[in-house]
Motif scaffolding. Structure first.
Motif, mmCIF file in Angstrom:
data_model
loop_
_atom_site.group_PDB
_atom_site.id
_atom_site.type_symbol
_atom_site.label_atom_id
_atom_site.label_comp_id
_atom_site.label_asym_id
_atom_site.label_seq_id
_atom_site.Cartn_x
_atom_site.Cartn_y
_atom_site.Cartn_z
ATOM 1 N N MET A 1 0.830 -1.189 0.000
ATOM 2 C CA MET A 1 0.000 0.000 0.000
ATOM 3 C C MET A 1 0.880 1.260 0.000
ATOM 4 S SD MET A 1 -2.982 1.251 0.106
ATOM 5 C CE MET A 1 -3.899 2.626 0.610
ATOM 6 N N PHE A 2 1.887 1.275 0.902
ATOM 7 C CA PHE A 2 2.770 2.440 1.001
ATOM 8 C C PHE A 2 3.581 2.625 -0.276
ATOM 9 C CE2 PHE A 2 6.670 4.559 2.527
ATOM 10 C CZ PHE A 2 6.075 5.754 2.902
ATOM 11 N N ALA A 3 4.000 1.521 -0.878
ATOM 12 C CA ALA A 3 4.767 1.597 -2.123
ATOM 13 C C ALA A 3 3.919 2.187 -3.239
ATOM 14 C CB ALA A 3 5.279 0.219 -2.523
ATOM 15 N N LEU A 4 2.633 1.865 -3.251
ATOM 16 C CA LEU A 4 1.730 2.411 -4.266
ATOM 17 C C LEU A 4 1.596 3.923 -4.107
ATOM 18 C CD1 LEU A 4 -0.205 1.825 -6.586
ATOM 19 C CD2 LEU A 4 -2.010 1.537 -4.897
ATOM 20 N N ILE A 5 1.494 4.380 -2.870
ATOM 21 C CA ILE A 5 1.397 5.821 -2.603
ATOM 22 C C ILE A 5 2.689 6.518 -3.028
ATOM 23 C CG2 ILE A 5 1.213 7.555 -0.782
ATOM 24 C CD1 ILE A 5 -0.621 5.594 0.702
ATOM 25 N N LYS A 6 3.827 5.934 -2.679
ATOM 26 C CA LYS A 6 5.115 6.524 -3.067
ATOM 27 C C LYS A 6 5.223 6.595 -4.580
ATOM 28 C CE LYS A 6 7.796 3.688 -0.909
ATOM 29 N NZ LYS A 6 8.979 2.983 -0.376
ATOM 30 N N PHE A 7 4.862 5.522 -5.250
ATOM 31 C CA PHE A 7 4.977 5.484 -6.712
ATOM 32 C C PHE A 7 4.058 6.510 -7.358
ATOM 33 C CE2 PHE A 7 3.885 3.886 -10.912
ATOM 34 C CZ PHE A 7 5.163 3.766 -11.458
ATOM 35 N N SER A 8 2.809 6.581 -6.894
ATOM 36 C CA SER A 8 1.871 7.536 -7.506
ATOM 37 C C SER A 8 2.313 8.974 -7.246
ATOM 38 C CB SER A 8 0.455 7.303 -6.987
ATOM 39 O OG SER A 8 0.405 7.549 -5.606
ATOM 40 N N PHE A 9 2.903 9.241 -6.076
ATOM 41 C CA PHE A 9 3.390 10.584 -5.767
ATOM 42 C C PHE A 9 4.526 10.975 -6.707
ATOM 43 C CE2 PHE A 9 6.330 13.342 -3.416
ATOM 44 C CZ PHE A 9 5.492 14.425 -3.223
ATOM 45 N N LEU A 10 5.480 10.089 -6.866
ATOM 46 C CA LEU A 10 6.608 10.396 -7.749
ATOM 47 C C LEU A 10 6.173 10.416 -9.203
ATOM 48 C CD1 LEU A 10 9.848 8.672 -6.473
ATOM 49 C CD2 LEU A 10 9.485 11.050 -7.038
ATOM 50 N N TYR A 11 5.268 9.555 -9.586
ATOM 51 C CA TYR A 11 4.820 9.504 -10.972
ATOM 52 C C TYR A 11 4.081 10.790 -11.366
ATOM 53 C CZ TYR A 11 3.217 7.551 -15.356
ATOM 54 O OH TYR A 11 3.001 7.318 -16.680
ATOM 55 N N ALA A 12 3.477 11.476 -10.379
ATOM 56 C CA ALA A 12 2.799 12.744 -10.665
ATOM 57 C C ALA A 12 3.803 13.788 -11.134
ATOM 58 C CB ALA A 12 2.065 13.236 -9.421
ATOM 59 N N ASP A 18 11.705 4.976 -15.469
ATOM 60 C CA ASP A 18 13.111 4.567 -15.562
ATOM 61 C C ASP A 18 14.042 5.570 -14.878
ATOM 62 O OD1 ASP A 18 12.458 2.317 -16.994
ATOM 63 O OD2 ASP A 18 12.713 3.304 -18.950
ATOM 64 N N LYS A 19 13.528 6.746 -14.541
ATOM 65 C CA LYS A 19 14.365 7.794 -13.956
ATOM 66 C C LYS A 19 14.483 7.653 -12.438
ATOM 67 C CE LYS A 19 14.403 10.390 -17.798
ATOM 68 N NZ LYS A 19 15.017 11.475 -18.396
ATOM 69 N N THR A 25 14.270 1.276 1.770
ATOM 70 C CA THR A 25 14.070 2.461 2.620
ATOM 71 C C THR A 25 14.410 3.757 1.901
ATOM 72 O OG1 THR A 25 16.316 2.277 3.471
ATOM 73 C CG2 THR A 25 14.575 1.191 4.733
ATOM 74 N N LYS A 26 14.859 3.681 0.675
ATOM 75 C CA LYS A 26 15.279 4.881 -0.043
ATOM 76 C C LYS A 26 14.667 4.887 -1.443
ATOM 77 C CE LYS A 26 19.820 5.183 2.101
ATOM 78 N NZ LYS A 26 21.261 5.165 1.862
ATOM 79 N N ILE A 27 14.746 6.059 -2.057
ATOM 80 C CA ILE A 27 14.375 6.207 -3.463
ATOM 81 C C ILE A 27 15.642 6.610 -4.199
ATOM 82 C CG2 ILE A 27 12.933 7.411 -5.119
ATOM 83 C CD1 ILE A 27 11.000 8.011 -2.851
ATOM 84 N N PHE A 28 15.956 5.897 -5.265
ATOM 85 C CA PHE A 28 17.160 6.176 -6.040
ATOM 86 C C PHE A 28 16.773 6.874 -7.331
ATOM 87 C CE2 PHE A 28 17.976 2.474 -3.414
ATOM 88 C CZ PHE A 28 19.162 2.835 -2.794
ATOM 89 N N ARG A 30 18.090 8.757 -11.080
ATOM 90 C CA ARG A 30 19.148 8.839 -12.083
ATOM 91 C C ARG A 30 19.749 10.244 -12.021
ATOM 92 N NH1 ARG A 30 19.776 4.234 -14.601
ATOM 93 N NH2 ARG A 30 17.951 3.074 -15.277
ATOM 94 N N ALA A 31 20.846 10.441 -12.719
ATOM 95 C CA ALA A 31 21.554 11.723 -12.691
ATOM 96 C C ALA A 31 20.635 12.849 -13.169
ATOM 97 C CB ALA A 31 22.789 11.652 -13.574
ATOM 98 N N GLY A 32 20.607 13.922 -12.411
ATOM 99 C CA GLY A 32 19.838 15.109 -12.796
ATOM 100 C C GLY A 32 18.407 15.123 -12.303
ATOM 101 N N GLN A 33 17.915 14.029 -11.783
ATOM 102 C CA GLN A 33 16.519 13.985 -11.357
ATOM 103 C C GLN A 33 16.289 14.749 -10.048
ATOM 104 O OE1 GLN A 33 13.842 12.831 -13.135
ATOM 105 N NE2 GLN A 33 15.523 12.975 -14.597
ATOM 106 N N VAL A 34 17.256 14.704 -9.163
ATOM 107 C CA VAL A 34 17.118 15.446 -7.912
ATOM 108 C C VAL A 34 17.073 16.945 -8.214
ATOM 109 C CG1 VAL A 34 18.190 15.983 -5.689
ATOM 110 C CG2 VAL A 34 18.208 13.640 -6.549
#
Length: 117
Positions: A1-12, A18-19, A25-28, A30-34
């Motif tokens: 459930m928590f992973a779905l919320i994290k994914f939908s938040f970042l996907y927004a 792929d980025k 416990t972390k989100i990784f 790619r270069a330049g995304q932060v």
């Protein structure tokens, strides 16, 4: 459930999955995304700051206008009262003493007001 919320938040914010990638416990990213996410955050922050500033400035200007308007009304009220007293007491604005004519005008005005009611 928590992973779905994290994914939908970042996907927004980032449409390409792929980025970024979720670890345990972390989100990784790619270069330049932060930097991209930081730019989005800064843009939202700037927009919120502008909204707060324009609201406060508008409120202050409305306060200033109301105070100025109230002062102008007070000056007008006292000026009109002064002119009315001068007219009734025998010295119409712009003219010298007229004597009995002023008293006649005053009573004519009183009778006209009483007859309207």
């Amino acid at each position: 459930m928590f992973a779905l919320i994290k994914f939908s938040f970042l996907y927004a914010f980032e449409k390409d999955p792929d980025k970024f990638q979720f670890g345990r416990t972390k989100i990784f990213f790619r270069a330049g995304q932060v930097a991209y996410l930081e730019k989005l955050r800064a843009d939202k922050f700037r927009a919120a700051t502008i909204m707060i500033q324009k609201t406060v400035r508008g409120w202050l200007q409305r306060l200033k206008y109301k105070r100025l308007r109230r002062a102008a009304i007070v000056v007008q009220r006292y000026t009109r009262g002064h002119l009315a007293r001068r007219w009734v007491l025998g010295s119409p604005p712009g003219k010298g003493k007229v004597g009995g004519q002023v008293e006649n005008h005053f009573w004519a005005l009183v009778f006209s007001i009483c007859s309207i009611r």
